[in-house]
Motif scaffolding. Structure first.
Motif, PDB file in Angstrom:
ATOM      1  N   ARG A 105      39.102  48.567  27.719  1.00 61.71           N
ATOM      2  CA  ARG A 105      38.768  49.061  29.052  1.00 61.71           C
ATOM      3  C   ARG A 105      39.864  48.693  30.040  1.00 61.71           C
ATOM      4  NH1 ARG A 105      35.244  53.059  28.267  1.00 61.71           N
ATOM      5  NH2 ARG A 105      33.521  52.407  26.912  1.00 61.71           N
ATOM      6  N   ALA A 106      40.069  49.581  31.016  1.00 59.15           N
ATOM      7  CA  ALA A 106      41.189  49.414  31.944  1.00 59.15           C
ATOM      8  C   ALA A 106      40.812  48.652  33.205  1.00 59.15           C
ATOM      9  CB  ALA A 106      41.742  50.795  32.328  1.00 59.15           C
ATOM     10  N   THR A 107      39.513  48.615  33.535  1.00 62.19           N
ATOM     11  CA  THR A 107      39.099  48.092  34.836  1.00 62.19           C
ATOM     12  C   THR A 107      38.091  46.966  34.666  1.00 62.19           C
ATOM     13  OG1 THR A 107      39.443  50.273  35.827  1.00 62.19           O
ATOM     14  CG2 THR A 107      38.107  48.705  37.070  1.00 62.19           C
ATOM     15  N   ILE A 108      38.438  45.804  35.176  1.00 59.85           N
ATOM     16  CA  ILE A 108      37.565  44.633  35.104  1.00 59.85           C
ATOM     17  C   ILE A 108      37.229  44.198  36.525  1.00 59.85           C
ATOM     18  CG2 ILE A 108      37.351  42.249  34.325  1.00 59.85           C
ATOM     19  CD1 ILE A 108      39.458  42.884  32.187  1.00 59.85           C
ATOM     20  N   VAL A 109      35.956  44.244  36.866  1.00 59.33           N
ATOM     21  CA  VAL A 109      35.494  43.822  38.185  1.00 59.33           C
ATOM     22  C   VAL A 109      34.924  42.416  38.080  1.00 59.33           C
ATOM     23  CG1 VAL A 109      33.876  44.289  40.061  1.00 59.33           C
ATOM     24  CG2 VAL A 109      35.015  46.186  38.905  1.00 59.33           C
ATOM     25  N   SER A 110      35.335  41.550  38.986  1.00 57.15           N
ATOM     26  CA  SER A 110      34.821  40.179  39.016  1.00 57.15           C
ATOM     27  C   SER A 110      34.636  39.760  40.474  1.00 57.15           C
ATOM     28  CB  SER A 110      35.772  39.228  38.283  1.00 57.15           C
ATOM     29  OG  SER A 110      37.065  39.261  38.856  1.00 57.15           O
ATOM     30  N   ILE A 111      34.102  38.569  40.646  1.00 58.81           N
ATOM     31  CA  ILE A 111      33.798  38.050  41.979  1.00 58.81           C
ATOM     32  C   ILE A 111      34.362  36.646  42.106  1.00 58.81           C
ATOM     33  CG2 ILE A 111      31.903  37.148  43.394  1.00 58.81           C
ATOM     34  CD1 ILE A 111      30.264  39.597  42.478  1.00 58.81           C
ATOM     35  N   ARG A 112      34.965  36.369  43.262  1.00 61.54           N
ATOM     36  CA  ARG A 112      35.422  35.024  43.577  1.00 61.54           C
ATOM     37  C   ARG A 112      35.017  34.716  45.011  1.00 61.54           C
ATOM     38  NH1 ARG A 112      41.361  34.555  42.456  1.00 61.54           N
ATOM     39  NH2 ARG A 112      41.650  35.442  44.538  1.00 61.54           N
ATOM     40  N   GLY A 113      34.044  33.847  45.164  1.00 66.59           N
ATOM     41  CA  GLY A 113      33.529  33.570  46.500  1.00 66.59           C
ATOM     42  C   GLY A 113      32.966  34.836  47.116  1.00 66.59           C
ATOM     43  N   GLY A 114      33.426  35.169  48.308  1.00 68.78           N
ATOM     44  CA  GLY A 114      32.939  36.359  48.991  1.00 68.78           C
ATOM     45  C   GLY A 114      33.744  37.607  48.726  1.00 68.78           C
ATOM     46  N   ASP A 115      34.655  37.558  47.764  1.00 71.08           N
ATOM     47  CA  ASP A 115      35.549  38.685  47.507  1.00 71.08           C
ATOM     48  C   ASP A 115      35.274  39.333  46.154  1.00 71.08           C
ATOM     49  OD1 ASP A 115      36.823  38.259  49.912  1.00 71.08           O
ATOM     50  OD2 ASP A 115      38.469  37.100  49.034  1.00 71.08           O
ATOM     51  N   VAL A 116      35.550  40.633  46.100  1.00 66.97           N
ATOM     52  CA  VAL A 116      35.511  41.390  44.852  1.00 66.97           C
ATOM     53  C   VAL A 116      36.939  41.516  44.334  1.00 66.97           C
ATOM     54  CG1 VAL A 116      34.923  43.604  43.773  1.00 66.97           C
ATOM     55  CG2 VAL A 116      33.472  42.673  45.598  1.00 66.97           C
ATOM     56  N   LEU A 117      37.096  41.304  43.034  1.00 70.09           N
ATOM     57  CA  LEU A 117      38.403  41.413  42.394  1.00 70.09           C
ATOM     58  C   LEU A 117      38.380  42.541  41.368  1.00 70.09           C
ATOM     59  CD1 LEU A 117      38.100  38.356  43.381  1.00 70.09           C
ATOM     60  CD2 LEU A 117      39.794  37.817  41.628  1.00 70.09           C
ATOM     61  N   ILE A 118      39.488  43.233  41.236  1.00 72.98           N
ATOM     62  CA  ILE A 118      39.672  44.207  40.171  1.00 72.98           C
ATOM     63  C   ILE A 118      40.896  43.790  39.376  1.00 72.98           C
ATOM     64  CG2 ILE A 118      40.266  46.604  39.621  1.00 72.98           C
ATOM     65  CD1 ILE A 118      38.486  47.523  41.861  1.00 72.98           C
ATOM     66  N   ASN A 119      40.673  43.583  38.099  1.00 73.66           N
ATOM     67  CA  ASN A 119      41.735  43.130  37.186  1.00 73.66           C
ATOM     68  C   ASN A 119      42.400  41.850  37.684  1.00 73.66           C
ATOM     69  OD1 ASN A 119      41.137  45.307  35.559  1.00 73.66           O
ATOM     70  ND2 ASN A 119      42.762  46.596  36.394  1.00 73.66           N
ATOM     71  N   GLY A 120      41.548  40.939  38.167  1.00 68.88           N
ATOM     72  CA  GLY A 120      42.008  39.614  38.537  1.00 68.88           C
ATOM     73  C   GLY A 120      42.619  39.474  39.914  1.00 68.88           C
ATOM     74  N   ARG A 121      42.729  40.569  40.646  1.00 66.42           N
ATOM     75  CA  ARG A 121      43.312  40.511  41.990  1.00 66.42           C
ATOM     76  C   ARG A 121      42.302  41.004  43.011  1.00 66.42           C
ATOM     77  NH1 ARG A 121      48.944  43.605  41.927  1.00 66.42           N
ATOM     78  NH2 ARG A 121      48.931  42.757  44.044  1.00 66.42           N
ATOM     79  N   PRO A 122      42.249  40.399  44.184  1.00 68.00           N
ATOM     80  CA  PRO A 122      41.332  40.895  45.209  1.00 68.00           C
ATOM     81  C   PRO A 122      41.623  42.358  45.521  1.00 68.00           C
ATOM     82  CG  PRO A 122      42.267  38.785  45.860  1.00 68.00           C
ATOM     83  CD  PRO A 122      43.027  39.226  44.645  1.00 68.00           C
TER      84      PRO A 122
ATOM     85  N   LEU B  33      40.145  55.280  36.564  1.00 69.55           N
ATOM     86  CA  LEU B  33      40.659  55.343  37.933  1.00 69.55           C
ATOM     87  C   LEU B  33      40.722  53.983  38.626  1.00 69.55           C
ATOM     88  CD1 LEU B  33      38.743  58.528  39.158  1.00 69.55           C
ATOM     89  CD2 LEU B  33      41.195  58.357  38.731  1.00 69.55           C
ATOM     90  N   GLY B  34      40.227  52.932  37.968  1.00 73.08           N
ATOM     91  CA  GLY B  34      40.213  51.623  38.618  1.00 73.08           C
ATOM     92  C   GLY B  34      39.097  51.470  39.619  1.00 73.08           C
ATOM     93  N   MET B  35      37.956  52.111  39.368  1.00 73.18           N
ATOM     94  CA  MET B  35      36.820  52.071  40.291  1.00 73.18           C
ATOM     95  C   MET B  35      35.655  51.296  39.678  1.00 73.18           C
ATOM     96  SD  MET B  35      36.801  56.045  41.618  1.00 73.18           S
ATOM     97  CE  MET B  35      35.516  55.784  42.855  1.00 73.18           C
TER      98      MET B  35
ATOM     99  N   TYR C  40      32.046  48.081  28.931  1.00 73.44           N
ATOM    100  CA  TYR C  40      32.378  48.322  30.335  1.00 73.44           C
ATOM    101  C   TYR C  40      32.479  47.001  31.080  1.00 73.44           C
ATOM    102  CZ  TYR C  40      31.390  53.257  29.524  1.00 73.44           C
ATOM    103  OH  TYR C  40      31.407  54.551  29.046  1.00 73.44           O
ATOM    104  N   ARG C  41      33.516  46.887  31.902  1.00 70.07           N
ATOM    105  CA  ARG C  41      33.743  45.679  32.707  1.00 70.07           C
ATOM    106  C   ARG C  41      33.748  46.018  34.192  1.00 70.07           C
ATOM    107  NH1 ARG C  41      36.641  42.112  29.330  1.00 70.07           N
ATOM    108  NH2 ARG C  41      36.170  40.524  30.907  1.00 70.07           N
ATOM    109  N   ASN C  42      33.431  47.266  34.527  1.00 69.62           N
ATOM    110  CA  ASN C  42      33.498  47.723  35.927  1.00 69.62           C
ATOM    111  C   ASN C  42      32.126  48.056  36.493  1.00 69.62           C
ATOM    112  OD1 ASN C  42      33.224  49.977  34.212  1.00 69.62           O
ATOM    113  ND2 ASN C  42      34.214  51.363  35.677  1.00 69.62           N
ATOM    114  N   VAL C  43      31.065  47.559  35.859  1.00 73.56           N
ATOM    115  CA  VAL C  43      29.708  47.928  36.249  1.00 73.56           C
ATOM    116  C   VAL C  43      28.983  46.745  36.877  1.00 73.56           C
ATOM    117  CG1 VAL C  43      27.456  48.730  35.420  1.00 73.56           C
ATOM    118  CG2 VAL C  43      29.563  49.702  34.462  1.00 73.56           C
ATOM    119  N   LEU C  44      28.399  46.973  38.053  1.00 79.61           N
ATOM    120  CA  LEU C  44      27.531  46.000  38.714  1.00 79.61           C
ATOM    121  C   LEU C  44      26.117  46.581  38.699  1.00 79.61           C
ATOM    122  CD1 LEU C  44      30.421  46.253  40.389  1.00 79.61           C
ATOM    123  CD2 LEU C  44      29.413  44.414  41.725  1.00 79.61           C
ATOM    124  N   ILE C  45      25.128  45.781  38.351  1.00 77.42           N
ATOM    125  CA  ILE C  45      23.757  46.273  38.213  1.00 77.42           C
ATOM    126  C   ILE C  45      22.965  46.057  39.499  1.00 77.42           C
ATOM    127  CG2 ILE C  45      21.562  45.972  36.991  1.00 77.42           C
ATOM    128  CD1 ILE C  45      23.652  47.356  35.295  1.00 77.42           C
TER     129      ILE C  45
END
Length: 378
Positions: free
Chosen positions: A39-56, A172-174, A211-216
Motif C-alpha cells: 500500500r502507498a498511503t499510511i495514515v497515522s496520528i502524533r498528538g494532535g496531528d495527522v501524518l501521511i507516510n510518517g510526515r505531518p 492518490l495519498g488520501m 489498507y493503512r489509510n482508513v479511519l473508522i
C-alpha cells in the motif's frame, strides 16, 4: 443433441466436483485478499496531528497566519457506494439520461472525480457502509441502503465498490473516514450480536486487505436515533474499543464516532477515541465552531489527539470568517457537507442521489477554491 447414458455421465461427477472445489477455493482466496498487498498511503496520528507516510500533512503550510500542518481537510461523500435494495424506492434515484439507477456507475464516476479533488488539496473523504440520507435530511428512510446484512455479514457487491474507492484513495495519498452505521438503516440489523459481527467483519475486511489509510467512524451521529443500544452514546465506546482490539501483524485501525451538530463528545467516547469527530450542522456562527474546539480540548477526558469536523453544511466561503476558517484557526480539520436543496438540479450536492461527483456547482467551487487557496493544492 442427445445426452449420454447415465452410466457414462456418472464417472464425470468427481471431476466436476474437483473443478468446482478449485473455483470455490480461488474465490475464497480472492475474498481473503491477504495483507501482503503493498500500500502507498499510511495514515497515522502524533498528538494532535495527522501524518501521511510518517510526515505531518501539509507540512510547513500556513494560510493567513494559521498553521495547516497536521490537518486533514475532508468532504462528506458518503454515497460513494450507495444502492437501494428496496424495489419500491429504487426508481427515485434514476439518472435523467438513462431513466435508471446504476450503483456501479455511481462508484465509477466517484473514482473518476477523486484526482481532481486531490489536486485542490482534499486529503480525505467520508464514506459510510449505510450511506446517509439521499435527500440531504429525511424523517423517514424507506429505502434500503446497507452494505451489511441483517445478521451482520458484508455484502460483496457493496464491498467491491468500497474497495475501488479505497484503492484510488491509496494511490492518490488520501485518507478515508469509513463509517459503518447510519441511523434509519441500522435497524435493518437483527440484533446486537449482528451489530458486533458487522464491526468485526468490517475491521477484518480493511485489515486483511492491507489498507493503512482508513479511519473508522463507528456510526454517524451516535446521539440521534439509533435502535440498538450499543450504537447509542452510553455504549458506543465499546465498539470503538472493539475495533482497536482487532489486529493483523501488530497493526490496528484508528477509530472514533461522531455526534450530531453542536454537540461535544461524551467522556467515555472521548477517552476511547483515537481522534475526535465534531459536526457543525446547526452552527451558523463561526465563533461557535471555534468555541467547540476549545471546549473539547478542555474536557477532562481529552488527551492530545486530532479534532476533525467531518460534517458541516455551512458555507459562506467568500467571507473572511466562516466555519471552515474558524475550525482552521483553532487547528481543527474541517469537512464539507453539501446536499441538494429543494428545486436544485443534478449538479448540486454531494449527498443527494443521483450525484454529480464533479466540482459542478457554485457551492462546490466555493469550497474547493478556498481549499486550494489554503493548501496550495498540496
Amino acid at each position: 443433441m442427445s445426452r449420454p447414458p447415465l452410466s457414462r455421465a456418472i464417472p464425470l461427477l468427481p471431476v466436476v466436483a474437483v473443478a468446482l472445489a478449485a473455483v470455490l477455493a480461488a474465490a475464497a482466496h480472492r475474498q481473503a485478499a491477504p495483507a501482503t498487498v503493498a500500500r502507498a498511503t499510511i495514515v497515522s496520528i502524533r498528538g494532535g496531528d495527522v501524518l501521511i507516510n510518517g510526515r505531518p500533512t501539509l507540512q510547513g503550510v500556513t494560510w493567513k497566519g494559521h498553521a495547516l500542518e497536521g490537518l486533514l481537510p475532508n468532504s462528506r461523500m458518503v454515497q460513494g457506494v450507495f444502492d437501494d435494495l428496496n424495489a419500491e424506492t429504487r426508481g427515485r434515484w434514476a439518472y435523467l439520461d438513462t431513466q435508471a439507477w446504476d450503483a456501479r456507475r455511481n462508484t465509477r464516476e466517484f473514482v473518476a472525480a477523486m484526482a481532481e479533488w486531490r489536486r485542490h488539496g482534499l486529503l480525505a473523504v467520508t464514506l459510510n457502509l449505510q450511506g446517509g440520507s439521499p435527500e440531504g435530511y429525511s424523517q423517514d428512510q424507506p429505502w434500503h441502503n446497507s452494505a451489511i446484512t441483517e445478521d451482520g455479514a458484508l455484502r460483496p457487491d457493496y464491498m467491491g465498490r468500497v474497495e475501488r474507492i479505497l484503492d484510488e484513495a491509496d494511490r492518490l495519498g488520501m485518507a478515508v473516514i469509513l463509517g459503518l452505521f447510519y441511523f434509519g438503516q441500522d435497524e435493518r440489523l437483527r440484533d446486537e450480536p449482528a451489530v458486533v459481527r458487522a464491526v468485526d467483519s468490517a475491521a477484518a475486511w480493511v485489515l486483511d486487505r492491507g489498507y493503512r489509510n482508513v479511519l473508522i467512524e463507528i456510526n454517524n451521529e451516535c446521539n440521534v436515533r439509533y435502535d440498538h443500544p450499543i450504537l447509542q452514546p452510553a455504549r458506543v465506546h465499546e465498539l470503538i474499543a472493539r475495533v482497536k482490539s482487532i489486529t493483523r501483524g501488530g497493526r490496528r485501525l484508528l477509530a472514533s464516532t461522531s455526534y450530531g451538530g453542536n454537540t461535544l463528545p461524551g467522556a467515555d467516547v472521548l477517552a476511547a477515541s483515537d481522534f475526535v469527530l465534531l459536526h457543525g450542522n446547526g452552527v451558523a456562527n463561526p465563533d461557535r465552531i471555534a468555541e467547540m474546539v476549545r471546549q473539547t480540548r478542555q474536557l477532562a477526558a481529552y488527551t492530545p489527539k486530532p479534532i476533525l469536523f467531518n460534517e458541516d453544511d455551512h458555507y459562506a466561503f467568500g467571507e473572511p470568517w466562516n466555519n471552515f476558517v474558524a475550525a482552521t484557526s483553532e487547528h481543527a480539520s474541517w469537512g464539507f457537507f453539501d446536499f441538494r436543496r429543494q428545486g436544485e438540479g443534478f449538479d448540486e450536492g454531494y449527498q443527494s442521489v443521483p450525484v454529480n461527483w464533479g466540482i459542478s456547482s457554485a457551492r462546490k467551487r466555493g469550497f474547493f477554491t478556498l481549499l486550494r487557496e489554503m493548501t496550495g493544492g498540496r
